[in-house]
Design an enzyme around this catalytic site. Structure first.
Site, PDB file in Angstrom:
ATOM      1  N   LYS A  58       1.367  -1.472  -0.346  1.00 45.14           N
ATOM      2  CA  LYS A  58       0.077   0.070  -0.254  1.00 45.14           C
ATOM      3  C   LYS A  58       0.560   0.994   0.167  1.00 45.14           C
ATOM      4  O   LYS A  58       1.872   1.641   0.595  1.00 45.14           O
ATOM      5  CB  LYS A  58      -0.968  -0.200   1.061  1.00 45.14           C
ATOM      6  CG  LYS A  58      -2.319   1.158   1.458  1.00 45.14           C
ATOM      7  CD  LYS A  58      -3.266   0.888   2.441  1.00 45.14           C
ATOM      8  CE  LYS A  58      -4.654   2.337   1.414  1.00 45.14           C
ATOM      9  NZ  LYS A  58      -5.810   1.401   3.024  1.00 45.14           N
TER      10      LYS A  58
ATOM     11  N   TRP B  92      -2.823   0.282  -4.184  1.00 47.13           N
ATOM     12  CA  TRP B  92      -2.777  -0.989  -4.023  1.00 47.13           C
ATOM     13  C   TRP B  92      -1.535  -1.386  -4.320  1.00 47.13           C
ATOM     14  O   TRP B  92      -1.918  -1.280  -6.544  1.00 47.13           O
ATOM     15  CB  TRP B  92      -3.290  -2.162  -3.453  1.00 47.13           C
ATOM     16  CG  TRP B  92      -4.294  -2.152  -2.379  1.00 47.13           C
ATOM     17  CD1 TRP B  92      -5.498  -1.419  -2.468  1.00 47.13           C
ATOM     18  CD2 TRP B  92      -4.195  -2.545  -0.978  1.00 47.13           C
ATOM     19  NE1 TRP B  92      -5.766  -1.819  -0.982  1.00 47.13           N
ATOM     20  CE2 TRP B  92      -5.114  -2.370  -0.209  1.00 47.13           C
ATOM     21  CE3 TRP B  92      -2.472  -2.981  -0.460  1.00 47.13           C
ATOM     22  CZ2 TRP B  92      -5.333  -2.189   1.332  1.00 47.13           C
ATOM     23  CZ3 TRP B  92      -2.963  -2.664   0.959  1.00 47.13           C
ATOM     24  CH2 TRP B  92      -4.543  -3.070   1.240  1.00 47.13           C
TER      25      TRP B  92
END
Length: 543
Positions: A440, A445
């Site tokens: 992250k 992501w």
């Protein structure tokens, strides 16, 4: 509810070997032995020896439900133990010899093994750990009297069989009777035991054979490089006798040169193993300028196969690749990347794209994706969620571990795999990443698997891994760790430029580190836990 008027005939593993012995009389088991040389025997001969072994186990006091451990390579004696232990209603507990000593001691005590059978290769290991194992455990060296290792109170495998009847009146067991026990590798806490039943093992074998249609012709010669000490060698010891395939057992010799020669000399048609093994075989094939003579198919599992590996097998050597995905808790297979009607005629790159997915779900394995709140997300090939599985080959709890079971299974019995994934409407699975391996960065992501696949496609890269490391501004950033080919240049920028054409700039690794080797778990996967420990402060120190 009206029930069908069917005979009560429980599924039993000993019936698998009996079937192979009667129906497939030309099939054989060829084993590279620890003592040296090759050993050959038919399934019929194996059934006789299994009966003798069963008599020997009962004479030693083994009772239904007792755990009997094995610490052994892939070989004919190990196969005999699979069937004899299960056949009398006991549990074959296969131990991974690559586990750290503390984990091995933990699982032998947790399983409370009454006997431990071991290949003589592992005699020093057993000797060094005996004082940490249960006092009542007894030890059997899997060899003949002439090759017995030194040690007090050791029993000899062949003595155990000597003079016993070659027929056994096998009990009719409930098909839900436990037959095999395999522990996870303990990468997140203590190892956890998956206790399999006769029913689950036999169904798993049949489901795999159906979904891998064409991979088990009668008369095929199959080499299980995937070890019998982990999740039943993906079910091959059960599939081969059912299909009439011969098993070519490699023993302890798993290097590229040994595997190439064994495949060549024994006319192996197909082989099953993890990517690290196939890297060694491909290097040997490149050195010889050819594949082993009869090799047609390889099955790859354990971790994702790099696109470059699939391409090398398919394009350079005309070897058909089938990738599979699963977990210890699933006994183990959940998907296989078999092609459906018409897909075999697609262009090479499109076939490779299909074969680098985790594959299509097996019959009997139910799957769904959920978000962080447990709500189901669409199975549209785009939405990402945590993968949950359920079915007759999936465990419903861990062996003697209520705490771990409560964390892994929801109230409806679904098992949380820990994988973030996408599912297409027709059941093709795409693993995006392990939930703990997703990176992250700045609220977005990044998939470590996507980056690894891009890097592995570069011709200078032999093996690689991507981890997320702490960053003072972005929380985490990707770090690429590469094992280059022996004659390759260590050119960071060239590798990053190669990757840059396929992903956004912010997804590129912040740095590339070249190393001579990567750490691996006991099951052959890259150990990202160890990499994170080693490089936790790398980017912070680099600022």
């Amino acid at each position: 509810m009206l029930k069908g008027l069917m005979m009560e005939a429980p599924l039993s593993l000993i019936d698998v070997l009996d079937y192979g012995a009667r129906i497939h009389r030309k099939a054989e088991i060829v084993s590279v032995t620890v003592e040296g040389g090759l050993h050959r025997q038919s399934y019929a001969r194996t059934l006789e020896r299994v009966a003798r072994l069963a008599h020997g186990l009962v004479a030693l006091g083994v009772k239904p439900g007792d755990r009997v451990a094995t610490l052994a390579w892939n070989g004919y004696r190990h196969l005999e133990l699979y069937y004899a232990i299960a056949g009398i209603g006991a549990v074959c507990h296969t131990i991974n010899p690559r586990l750290p000593a503390d984990q091995m001691a933990y699982i032998v005590n947790h399983a409370d093994d009454s006997l431990l059978f071991f290949d003589t290769t592992f005699a020093p290991l057993v000797s060094g750990l005996r004082d940490q194992f249960p006092e009542h455990t007894r030890y059997v060296a899997m060899t003949d009297r002439a090759h017995m290792p030194d040690g007090q109170d050791l029993l000899c495998y062949e003595d155990l069989l000597d003079g016993r009847p070659d027929h056994y009146d096998w009990p009719e067991l409930d098909e839900n009777t436990a037959c095999a026990l395999c522990y996870t590798s303990g990468t997140t806490g203590a190892p956890k035991g998956a206790l399999y039943s006769h029913r689950s093992c036999l169904l798993q074998a049949m489901f795999t054979m159906v979904c891998a249609s064409g991979s088990f012709p009668v008369g095929d010669r199959v080499l299980p490089v995937v070890p019998m000490f982990h999740v039943n060698a993906w079910g091959l010891p059960y599939m081969a006798p059912l299909a009439g395939a011969s098993l070519i057992m490699p023993g302890p010799a798993l290097d590229g040169d040994s595997l190439f020669r064994l495949m060549d000399e024994e006319s192996v048609d197909s082989a099953w193993g993890v990517p690290t093994v196939w890297l060694g075989l491909l290097a040997e094939m490149k050195r010889h300028g050819r594949k082993p003579g009869a090799l047609k198919r390889v099955s790859i599992g354990g971790s994702a196969a790099p696109r470059s590996m699939v391409r090398a097998f398919e394009q350079d050597y005309q070897v058909d690749v089938m990738q599979g995905w699963g977990m210890t808790e699933m006994n183990p297979t959940g998907t296989m990347s078999t092609l459906t009607e018409g897909q075999a005629e697609l262009p090479l790159e499109e076939r490779i794209e299909l074969k680098t997915t985790q594959g299509r779900q097996l019959f009997g394995v139910r799957m769904k994706l959920v978000d962080e709140d447990g709500n189901e997300v669409p199975q549209d090939g785009e939405a990402v969620g945590e993968l949950l599985v359920k079915g007759p080959t999936v465990i419903r709890a861990y062996f003697n571990n209520d705490e771990a079971s409560a964390k892994a299974f929801d109230k409806d019995g679904w098992f949380a795999t820990g994988d973030m994934a996408k599912l297409t409407p027709d059941g093709v699975l795409y693993i995006v990443d392990r939930a703990k391996d997703l990176i992250k960065s700045g609220g977005e992501w990044i998939s470590s698997i996507d980056l690894e696949n891009l890097a592995a496609a570069h011709p200078d890269v032999q093996e690689c891994a991507v981890i997320g490391v702490p960053h003072p501004k972005w929380d985490e950033r990707p770090l690429l760790i590469v094992v280059p080919h022996a004659d390759a240049a260590r050119d960071k920028q060239a590798l990053l430029d190669h990757m840059a054409g396929s992903i956004a700039k912010w997804q590129l690794p912040d740095d590339v580190i070249y190393v001579d080797e990567l750490p691996h778990t006991a099951t052959g996967k890259v150990s990202k836990r160890h990499l994170r420990e080693d490089y936790m402060d790398y980017l912070g120190n680099a600022q």
